[in-house]
Design a protein around this motif. Structure first.
Motif, short mmCIF file in Angstrom:
data_model
loop_
_atom_site.label_atom_id
_atom_site.label_comp_id
_atom_site.label_asym_id
_atom_site.label_seq_id
_atom_site.Cartn_x
_atom_site.Cartn_y
_atom_site.Cartn_z
N ILE A 33 -41.32 -0.01 17.41
CA ILE A 33 -42.26 -0.25 18.52
C ILE A 33 -43.10 1.00 18.75
O ILE A 33 -44.31 0.91 18.94
N PHE A 34 -42.47 2.17 18.73
CA PHE A 34 -43.22 3.42 18.92
C PHE A 34 -44.29 3.57 17.85
O PHE A 34 -45.44 3.89 18.16
N GLU A 35 -43.94 3.37 16.60
CA GLU A 35 -44.90 3.52 15.50
C GLU A 35 -46.07 2.54 15.65
O GLU A 35 -47.23 2.91 15.44
N GLU A 36 -45.76 1.31 16.04
CA GLU A 36 -46.80 0.28 16.23
C GLU A 36 -47.74 0.68 17.36
O GLU A 36 -48.97 0.62 17.22
N GLN A 37 -47.18 1.11 18.48
CA GLN A 37 -47.99 1.48 19.63
C GLN A 37 -48.78 2.76 19.36
O GLN A 37 -49.92 2.89 19.81
N LEU A 38 -48.20 3.69 18.62
CA LEU A 38 -48.91 4.92 18.27
C LEU A 38 -50.11 4.61 17.38
O LEU A 38 -51.19 5.17 17.57
N GLU A 39 -49.93 3.70 16.46
CA GLU A 39 -51.05 3.29 15.60
C GLU A 39 -52.17 2.66 16.43
O GLU A 39 -53.35 2.98 16.24
N LYS A 40 -51.81 1.80 17.38
CA LYS A 40 -52.81 1.17 18.25
C LYS A 40 -53.53 2.22 19.10
O LYS A 40 -54.75 2.16 19.26
N ALA A 41 -52.77 3.18 19.63
CA ALA A 41 -53.38 4.24 20.45
C ALA A 41 -54.32 5.10 19.61
O ALA A 41 -55.40 5.47 20.08
N GLY A 42 -53.93 5.40 18.38
CA GLY A 42 -54.78 6.18 17.49
C GLY A 42 -56.09 5.47 17.19
O GLY A 42 -57.15 6.09 17.17
N LYS A 43 -56.01 4.17 16.95
CA LYS A 43 -57.22 3.39 16.69
C LYS A 43 -58.11 3.35 17.93
O LYS A 43 -59.33 3.45 17.83
N PHE A 44 -57.50 3.21 19.10
CA PHE A 44 -58.26 3.14 20.34
C PHE A 44 -58.97 4.46 20.63
O PHE A 44 -60.14 4.48 21.01
N HIS A 45 -58.25 5.58 20.45
CA HIS A 45 -58.79 6.89 20.79
C HIS A 45 -59.53 7.55 19.64
O HIS A 45 -60.19 8.57 19.84
N GLY A 46 -59.40 7.01 18.44
CA GLY A 46 -60.11 7.55 17.30
C GLY A 46 -59.32 8.54 16.46
O GLY A 46 -59.71 8.87 15.35
N ASP A 47 -58.21 9.04 16.98
CA ASP A 47 -57.38 9.99 16.24
C ASP A 47 -56.04 10.09 16.95
O ASP A 47 -55.89 9.64 18.08
N ILE A 48 -55.07 10.70 16.28
CA ILE A 48 -53.76 10.92 16.89
C ILE A 48 -53.54 12.42 17.00
O ILE A 48 -53.60 13.14 16.01
N CYS A 49 -53.31 12.88 18.21
CA CYS A 49 -52.99 14.28 18.46
C CYS A 49 -51.69 14.33 19.26
O CYS A 49 -51.11 13.28 19.57
N GLY A 50 -51.25 15.51 19.61
CA GLY A 50 -50.01 15.65 20.37
C GLY A 50 -50.04 14.91 21.70
O GLY A 50 -49.04 14.34 22.13
N GLY A 51 -51.19 14.92 22.35
CA GLY A 51 -51.32 14.22 23.63
C GLY A 51 -51.16 12.72 23.50
O GLY A 51 -50.56 12.08 24.37
N ILE A 52 -51.67 12.16 22.42
CA ILE A 52 -51.53 10.72 22.18
C ILE A 52 -50.07 10.38 21.92
O ILE A 52 -49.56 9.36 22.41
#
Length: 50
Positions: A9-28
């Motif tokens: 679930i974490f990996e799925e939600q992290l991927e969605k957040a990265g797509k929404f925000h444009g990138d994945i950083c520590g804050g995401i």
């Protein structure tokens, strides 16, 4: 299902957040973990608009 400890679930939600925000950083990463934790504690489900 315990959403707080579920890595899939974490990996799925992290991927969605990265797509929404444009990138994945520590804050995401932290924000995603926090959101999953709070929703789990409140007994709410992910991705539900109510």
């Amino acid at each position: 299902m315990n959403i707080i400890d579920n890595k899939e679930i974490f990996e799925e939600q992290l991927e969605k957040a990265g797509k929404f925000h444009g990138d994945i950083c520590g804050g995401i990463v932290i924000g995603t973990k926090l959101a999953i934790y709070v929703l789990g504690k409140l007994g709410m489900e992910l991705n539900q608009k109510k």
